[in-house]
Design a protein around this motif. Structure first.
Motif, PDB file in Angstrom:
ATOM      1  N   ARG A   5      -7.241   4.753   1.641  1.00 50.24           N
ATOM      2  CA  ARG A   5      -8.384   3.844   1.490  1.00 50.24           C
ATOM      3  C   ARG A   5      -7.981   2.558   0.776  1.00 50.24           C
ATOM      4  NH1 ARG A   5     -11.046   8.530  -0.128  1.00 50.24           N
ATOM      5  NH2 ARG A   5     -10.944   7.838  -2.280  1.00 50.24           N
ATOM      6  N   ARG A   6      -7.187   2.693  -0.279  1.00 51.40           N
ATOM      7  CA  ARG A   6      -6.748   1.502  -1.025  1.00 51.40           C
ATOM      8  C   ARG A   6      -5.880   0.596  -0.155  1.00 51.40           C
ATOM      9  NH1 ARG A   6      -5.217   4.030  -6.994  1.00 51.40           N
ATOM     10  NH2 ARG A   6      -7.371   4.261  -7.688  1.00 51.40           N
ATOM     11  N   LEU A   7      -4.939   1.189   0.565  1.00 49.69           N
ATOM     12  CA  LEU A   7      -4.079   0.386   1.427  1.00 49.69           C
ATOM     13  C   LEU A   7      -4.875  -0.280   2.545  1.00 49.69           C
ATOM     14  CD1 LEU A   7      -0.938   2.670   1.696  1.00 49.69           C
ATOM     15  CD2 LEU A   7      -1.101   0.472   0.518  1.00 49.69           C
ATOM     16  N   ARG A   8      -5.840   0.436   3.098  1.00 50.90           N
ATOM     17  CA  ARG A   8      -6.685  -0.131   4.135  1.00 50.90           C
ATOM     18  C   ARG A   8      -7.471  -1.321   3.600  1.00 50.90           C
ATOM     19  NH1 ARG A   8      -9.372   4.571   6.264  1.00 50.90           N
ATOM     20  NH2 ARG A   8     -10.924   4.165   4.676  1.00 50.90           N
ATOM     21  N   ALA A   9      -7.983  -1.218   2.380  1.00 49.66           N
ATOM     22  CA  ALA A   9      -8.726  -2.322   1.777  1.00 49.66           C
ATOM     23  C   ALA A   9      -7.822  -3.528   1.517  1.00 49.66           C
ATOM     24  CB  ALA A   9      -9.386  -1.865   0.476  1.00 49.66           C
ATOM     25  N   VAL A  10      -6.601  -3.262   1.059  1.00 43.76           N
ATOM     26  CA  VAL A  10      -5.650  -4.354   0.806  1.00 43.76           C
ATOM     27  C   VAL A  10      -5.326  -5.083   2.106  1.00 43.76           C
ATOM     28  CG1 VAL A  10      -3.277  -4.878   0.147  1.00 43.76           C
ATOM     29  CG2 VAL A  10      -4.632  -3.330  -1.262  1.00 43.76           C
ATOM     30  N   LEU A  11      -5.012  -4.322   3.151  1.00 39.56           N
ATOM     31  CA  LEU A  11      -4.634  -4.951   4.419  1.00 39.56           C
ATOM     32  C   LEU A  11      -5.804  -5.632   5.104  1.00 39.56           C
ATOM     33  CD1 LEU A  11      -1.828  -5.095   5.844  1.00 39.56           C
ATOM     34  CD2 LEU A  11      -1.904  -3.492   3.986  1.00 39.56           C
ATOM     35  N   ALA A  12      -7.011  -5.161   4.893  1.00 41.41           N
ATOM     36  CA  ALA A  12      -8.176  -5.803   5.504  1.00 41.41           C
ATOM     37  C   ALA A  12      -8.317  -7.249   5.025  1.00 41.41           C
ATOM     38  CB  ALA A  12      -9.440  -5.015   5.191  1.00 41.41           C
ATOM     39  N   THR A  13      -7.961  -7.502   3.772  1.00 40.75           N
ATOM     40  CA  THR A  13      -8.051  -8.870   3.256  1.00 40.75           C
ATOM     41  C   THR A  13      -6.852  -9.721   3.660  1.00 40.75           C
ATOM     42  OG1 THR A  13      -7.006  -8.249   1.168  1.00 40.75           O
ATOM     43  CG2 THR A  13      -9.416  -8.128   1.278  1.00 40.75           C
ATOM     44  N   ARG A  14      -5.769  -9.075   4.112  1.00 37.43           N
ATOM     45  CA  ARG A  14      -4.560  -9.814   4.508  1.00 37.43           C
ATOM     46  C   ARG A  14      -4.450 -10.007   6.014  1.00 37.43           C
ATOM     47  NH1 ARG A  14      -5.143  -8.097  -0.571  1.00 37.43           N
ATOM     48  NH2 ARG A  14      -3.495  -8.695  -2.000  1.00 37.43           N
TER      49      ARG A  14
ATOM     50  N   GLY B  47       1.101   7.362  -4.998  1.00 38.34           N
ATOM     51  CA  GLY B  47       0.045   8.226  -5.512  1.00 38.34           C
ATOM     52  C   GLY B  47      -0.331   7.898  -6.943  1.00 38.34           C
ATOM     53  N   ALA B  48       0.628   7.415  -7.728  1.00 38.23           N
ATOM     54  CA  ALA B  48       0.380   7.077  -9.125  1.00 38.23           C
ATOM     55  C   ALA B  48       0.090   5.590  -9.324  1.00 38.23           C
ATOM     56  CB  ALA B  48       1.584   7.478  -9.973  1.00 38.23           C
ATOM     57  N   ALA B  49       0.162   4.809  -8.243  1.00 33.10           N
ATOM     58  CA  ALA B  49      -0.020   3.362  -8.358  1.00 33.10           C
ATOM     59  C   ALA B  49      -1.506   2.999  -8.339  1.00 33.10           C
ATOM     60  CB  ALA B  49       0.687   2.654  -7.206  1.00 33.10           C
ATOM     61  N   SER B  50      -1.849   1.965  -9.086  1.00 33.27           N
ATOM     62  CA  SER B  50      -3.225   1.462  -9.084  1.00 33.27           C
ATOM     63  C   SER B  50      -3.430   0.558  -7.861  1.00 33.27           C
ATOM     64  CB  SER B  50      -3.493   0.662 -10.356  1.00 33.27           C
ATOM     65  OG  SER B  50      -2.745  -0.540 -10.338  1.00 33.27           O
ATOM     66  N   TYR B  51      -4.662   0.162  -7.637  1.00 33.66           N
ATOM     67  CA  TYR B  51      -4.973  -0.739  -6.527  1.00 33.66           C
ATOM     68  C   TYR B  51      -4.193  -2.045  -6.670  1.00 33.66           C
ATOM     69  CZ  TYR B  51      -7.556  -3.833  -3.434  1.00 33.66           C
ATOM     70  OH  TYR B  51      -7.881  -4.738  -2.451  1.00 33.66           O
ATOM     71  N   ASP B  52      -4.156  -2.599  -7.884  1.00 34.86           N
ATOM     72  CA  ASP B  52      -3.454  -3.866  -8.106  1.00 34.86           C
ATOM     73  C   ASP B  52      -1.958  -3.739  -7.850  1.00 34.86           C
ATOM     74  OD1 ASP B  52      -5.819  -5.188  -8.746  1.00 34.86           O
ATOM     75  OD2 ASP B  52      -5.651  -4.676 -10.871  1.00 34.86           O
ATOM     76  N   GLU B  53      -1.373  -2.607  -8.230  1.00 35.69           N
ATOM     77  CA  GLU B  53       0.054  -2.389  -7.979  1.00 35.69           C
ATOM     78  C   GLU B  53       0.325  -2.262  -6.481  1.00 35.69           C
ATOM     79  OE1 GLU B  53       1.191  -0.065 -12.121  1.00 35.69           O
ATOM     80  OE2 GLU B  53       0.511   1.092 -10.386  1.00 35.69           O
ATOM     81  N   LEU B  54      -0.543  -1.561  -5.767  1.00 35.31           N
ATOM     82  CA  LEU B  54      -0.384  -1.459  -4.313  1.00 35.31           C
ATOM     83  C   LEU B  54      -0.524  -2.823  -3.657  1.00 35.31           C
ATOM     84  CD1 LEU B  54      -2.369   1.804  -3.488  1.00 35.31           C
ATOM     85  CD2 LEU B  54       0.103   1.484  -3.410  1.00 35.31           C
ATOM     86  N   ALA B  55      -1.500  -3.601  -4.109  1.00 36.77           N
ATOM     87  CA  ALA B  55      -1.705  -4.944  -3.551  1.00 36.77           C
ATOM     88  C   ALA B  55      -0.490  -5.830  -3.806  1.00 36.77           C
ATOM     89  CB  ALA B  55      -2.961  -5.574  -4.137  1.00 36.77           C
TER      90      ALA B  55
END
Length: 118
Positions: free
Chosen positions: A69-78, A97-105
């Motif tokens: 879900r987090r990765l999908r949200a990040v890519l939707a804005t990119r 798995g241990a990364a926050s949304y900001d770290e994934l972004a």
């Protein structure tokens, strides 16, 4: 959420992007980008499509779904940054798995920057 026209669904498309595309890795993700060759008007007519691979090494089902879900949200804005007609596969590494949304972004942005510069 990604629009239906921007989702990568067929296993052949995943395979082509991973095998033939350029790759850039970061701490939590690996991105594969395949910019389609061909007539410019064909590629421009097709939207950029994105697919995700989050395997069991990331964690249990709850954690995998959260990362997805987090990765999908990040890519939707990119999506506007991706070339028209391109195929992108985002593969989550176990550390995601241990990364926050900001770290994934930040990891996705770093990988995209590397892939989109000639």
């Amino acid at each position: 959420m990604l629009p239906a026209s921007n989702r990568l669904r067929r296993s052949d498309d995943f395979r082509r992007a991973v095998r033939s595309g350029r790759r850039a890795g970061r701490r939590a993700v690996v991105l594969h980008l395949l910019v389609r060759d061909g007539r410019a008007d064909d590629a421009a007519a097709e939207p950029a499509r994105v697919g995700f691979v989050v395997n069991k090494a990331v964690g249990n089902a709850v954690l995998r779904n959260r990362v997805h879900r987090r990765l999908r949200a990040v890519l939707a804005t990119r999506l506007p940054e991706l070339p028209a007609g391109s195929l992108t596969v985002v593969r989550a590494l176990p550390s995601s798995g241990a990364a926050s949304y900001d770290e994934l972004a930040a990891d996705v942005d770093g990988a995209l920057k590397r892939l989109l510069t000639p």
